[in-house]
Design a protein around this motif. Structure first.
Motif, short mmCIF file in Angstrom:
data_model
loop_
_atom_site.label_atom_id
_atom_site.label_comp_id
_atom_site.label_asym_id
_atom_site.label_seq_id
_atom_site.Cartn_x
_atom_site.Cartn_y
_atom_site.Cartn_z
N VAL A 72 0.86 -1.18 0.00
CA VAL A 72 0.00 0.00 0.00
C VAL A 72 0.89 1.23 0.00
O VAL A 72 1.68 1.44 0.93
CB VAL A 72 -0.92 0.03 1.24
CG1 VAL A 72 -1.81 1.25 1.23
CG2 VAL A 72 -1.75 -1.26 1.32
N ASN A 73 0.81 2.06 -1.04
CA ASN A 73 1.61 3.27 -1.14
C ASN A 73 0.77 4.50 -0.85
O ASN A 73 -0.33 4.66 -1.40
CB ASN A 73 2.22 3.40 -2.55
CG ASN A 73 3.31 2.37 -2.80
OD1 ASN A 73 4.34 2.39 -2.16
ND2 ASN A 73 3.06 1.46 -3.73
N ARG A 74 1.26 5.35 0.02
CA ARG A 74 0.61 6.63 0.34
C ARG A 74 1.69 7.71 0.35
O ARG A 74 2.88 7.41 0.51
CB ARG A 74 -0.06 6.56 1.72
CG ARG A 74 -1.24 5.62 1.79
CD ARG A 74 -2.44 6.15 1.02
NE ARG A 74 -3.61 5.30 1.16
CZ ARG A 74 -3.90 4.26 0.39
NH1 ARG A 74 -3.08 3.94 -0.59
NH2 ARG A 74 -5.00 3.55 0.58
N PRO A 75 1.31 8.98 0.20
CA PRO A 75 2.31 10.05 0.24
C PRO A 75 3.14 10.05 1.51
O PRO A 75 4.30 10.47 1.51
CB PRO A 75 1.46 11.33 0.12
CG PRO A 75 0.22 10.90 -0.59
CD PRO A 75 -0.05 9.50 -0.12
N THR A 76 2.56 9.57 2.60
CA THR A 76 3.27 9.59 3.89
C THR A 76 4.07 8.33 4.17
O THR A 76 4.76 8.24 5.18
CB THR A 76 2.27 9.80 5.04
OG1 THR A 76 1.24 8.81 4.94
CG2 THR A 76 1.65 11.18 4.97
N GLY A 77 3.97 7.32 3.29
CA GLY A 77 4.73 6.11 3.54
C GLY A 77 4.19 4.90 2.83
O GLY A 77 3.34 5.00 1.94
N ASP A 189 -4.25 5.17 7.87
CA ASP A 189 -3.55 6.26 8.57
C ASP A 189 -3.00 5.80 9.92
O ASP A 189 -1.87 6.15 10.30
CB ASP A 189 -4.49 7.45 8.77
CG ASP A 189 -4.84 8.15 7.47
OD1 ASP A 189 -4.14 7.91 6.45
OD2 ASP A 189 -5.82 8.92 7.45
N GLU A 190 -3.79 5.00 10.64
CA GLU A 190 -3.37 4.53 11.95
C GLU A 190 -2.18 3.58 11.82
O GLU A 190 -1.21 3.68 12.59
CB GLU A 190 -4.53 3.80 12.65
CG GLU A 190 -4.23 3.37 14.07
CD GLU A 190 -3.98 4.55 15.01
OE1 GLU A 190 -3.05 4.44 15.84
OE2 GLU A 190 -4.71 5.56 14.91
N LEU A 191 -2.24 2.68 10.84
CA LEU A 191 -1.14 1.72 10.64
C LEU A 191 0.14 2.44 10.25
O LEU A 191 1.23 2.13 10.75
CB LEU A 191 -1.52 0.69 9.58
CG LEU A 191 -2.64 -0.28 9.95
CD1 LEU A 191 -2.97 -1.18 8.76
CD2 LEU A 191 -2.28 -1.12 11.17
N LEU A 192 0.03 3.41 9.35
CA LEU A 192 1.23 4.16 8.93
C LEU A 192 1.84 4.92 10.10
O LEU A 192 3.07 4.98 10.24
CB LEU A 192 0.87 5.13 7.80
CG LEU A 192 0.85 4.53 6.39
CD1 LEU A 192 0.25 5.52 5.40
CD2 LEU A 192 2.25 4.11 5.95
N ALA A 193 0.99 5.49 10.95
CA ALA A 193 1.50 6.24 12.11
C ALA A 193 2.27 5.35 13.07
O ALA A 193 3.15 5.82 13.80
CB ALA A 193 0.34 6.93 12.83
N LEU A 194 1.96 4.05 13.07
CA LEU A 194 2.61 3.11 13.98
C LEU A 194 3.89 2.52 13.40
O LEU A 194 4.64 1.83 14.11
CB LEU A 194 1.65 1.97 14.34
CG LEU A 194 0.41 2.37 15.15
CD1 LEU A 194 -0.55 1.18 15.25
CD2 LEU A 194 0.82 2.85 16.54
N MET A 195 4.15 2.76 12.11
CA MET A 195 5.33 2.20 11.46
C MET A 195 6.59 3.00 11.79
O MET A 195 6.52 4.21 12.04
CB MET A 195 5.13 2.17 9.94
CG MET A 195 4.06 1.20 9.49
SD MET A 195 4.48 -0.50 9.92
CE MET A 195 2.88 -1.30 9.72
N PRO A 196 7.75 2.36 11.74
CA PRO A 196 9.00 3.10 11.95
C PRO A 196 9.28 4.04 10.78
O PRO A 196 8.82 3.81 9.66
CB PRO A 196 10.06 1.99 12.02
CG PRO A 196 9.46 0.82 11.33
CD PRO A 196 7.98 0.91 11.54
N LYS A 197 10.02 5.11 11.04
CA LYS A 197 10.41 6.02 9.97
C LYS A 197 11.44 5.34 9.07
O LYS A 197 12.31 4.61 9.55
CB LYS A 197 10.99 7.31 10.55
CG LYS A 197 9.95 8.20 11.22
CD LYS A 197 10.55 9.52 11.67
CE LYS A 197 9.48 10.42 12.29
NZ LYS A 197 10.03 11.72 12.73
N GLY A 198 11.31 5.58 7.77
CA GLY A 198 12.26 4.99 6.85
C GLY A 198 11.74 5.01 5.44
O GLY A 198 10.56 5.30 5.19
N PRO A 199 12.61 4.72 4.47
CA PRO A 199 12.22 4.75 3.06
C PRO A 199 11.32 3.57 2.71
O PRO A 199 11.24 2.58 3.46
CB PRO A 199 13.56 4.64 2.32
CG PRO A 199 14.43 3.88 3.27
CD PRO A 199 14.02 4.33 4.65
#
Length: 320
Positions: A72-77, A189-199
């Motif tokens: 799943v690709n989103r602008p935020t991750g 949105d909730e799942l992305l917010a819980l993911m680590p930062k990274g490419p």
């Protein structure tokens, strides 16, 4: 007995892939898997989030047999969803290996989404799975109440209360419908917010790391599952013997084996004078042709591999 149709063999995989995507420096990416009893809607949810069918679905239990990744690709991750079999009490060596696969995935992912259908009361199986999540301290946990489109408001409210009480460490409790897409963006949105930062882990535009042959094999198996008796789905496997595009570029030839455990099951799959196998081929071709971009000649051969679910050598040959 043969008929028009084809397919590949199952494989398992849980390790991350590399990529060269251009995510923003502050983007997030990681792995999530959905767990729950068989038939709570995990594969349907995966397909809805990805926006394309990457995992087959069926009303038969234990439809999923591999760790299938949907992206799943989103602008935020980027989310990498690892779709796995449902946790169950294994009755065969195949069942044990499917449970082992789920255990491996649970130990690797960043977030675990625990799914319960809004239409069914929380039962002992749900409680057992929810309690077992304590063994995976690395992953954050999200509770998901699925199939809200088929439930009343009172049912949804009751399910949310029941699920919330199962654990004290839910990062979120989210009701949704994969069918109507209600609340899917909230979950993303909730799942992305819980993911680590990274490419991003996969390039833009990639929706799965499944090979075309594997996806075709699963499409054929899904078509074969439709309308069969409850005990038969576990006994069906599909392998692709050969797949090639003709020189004209307008037709792809696919030769596949549909494997069952007993002669009586072979007769069920073939049907009267081959009628059921022809239906399987027609349903499968309708989905395979858009995937490969050409017309398809699909030849299916039904063969018996006695007790393959219990035979380590045969399981190995089939990719389990």
């Amino acid at each position: 007995m043969t008929e028009n149709d084809a397919t590949p063999a199952p494989e398992s995989a849980t390790v991350p892939a590399s990529s060269g995507s251009s995510e923003p420096a502050d983007g997030r990416s990681g792995f999530v898997t959905f767990v729950g009893r068989p038939n709570v809607g995990k594969s349907t949810l995966t397909n809805a989030l990805v926006g394309e069918k990457v995992a087959i679905t069926s009303d038969k239990p234990q439809t999923t047999r591999r760790a299938i990744r949907g992206i799943v690709n989103r602008p935020t991750g980027q989310l990498v969803i690892v779709d796995t079999p449902g946790l169950h009490k294994p009755r065969t060596l195949l069942g044990q290996r499917l449970n082992d696969l789920v255990e491996q995935v649970l130990g690797d992912v960043d977030v675990i989404g625990f799914c319960v259908p809004a239409t069914e009361k929380v039962g002992p199986g749900d409680r057992r799975i929810a309690e077992s999540l304590g063994g995976y301290s690395r992953a954050k946990k999200v509770a998901i109440v699925t199939k809200t489109d088929a439930a009343s408001r009172d049912q949804i409210a009751e399910r949310l209360i029941e699920v919330d009480q199962l654990r004290e460490d839910w990062a979120a409790v989210i009701p949704l419908s994969a069918l109507t897409r209600d609340q899917l963006d909230v979950l993303t949105d909730e799942l992305l917010a819980l993911m680590p930062k990274g490419p991003a882990l996969y390039p833009d535009g990639v929706v799965t790391d499944e090979s075309t042959e594997d996806r075709i094999a699963e499409i054929i198996r899904e078509a074969a599952l439709e309308g069969v008796r409850d005990e038969l789905p576990h006994s069906i496997a599909v392998t692709i013997e050969d797949m090639s595009e003709r020189d004209t570029g307008s037709m792809t030839d696919i030769f596949a084996n549909l494997i069952v455990e007993r002669d009586s099951q072979k007769a069920i799959i073939i049907g009267h004078k081959g009628s059921r196998l022809r239906d399987v081929g027609a349903r499968a071709r309708a989905q395979i042709e858009p995937l490969v971009g050409t017309k398809v000649f699909l030849k299916l051969h039904v063969r018996v591999a006695k007790e393959w679910q219990r035979d380590p050598k045969q399981l190995g040959r089939l990719g389990f």
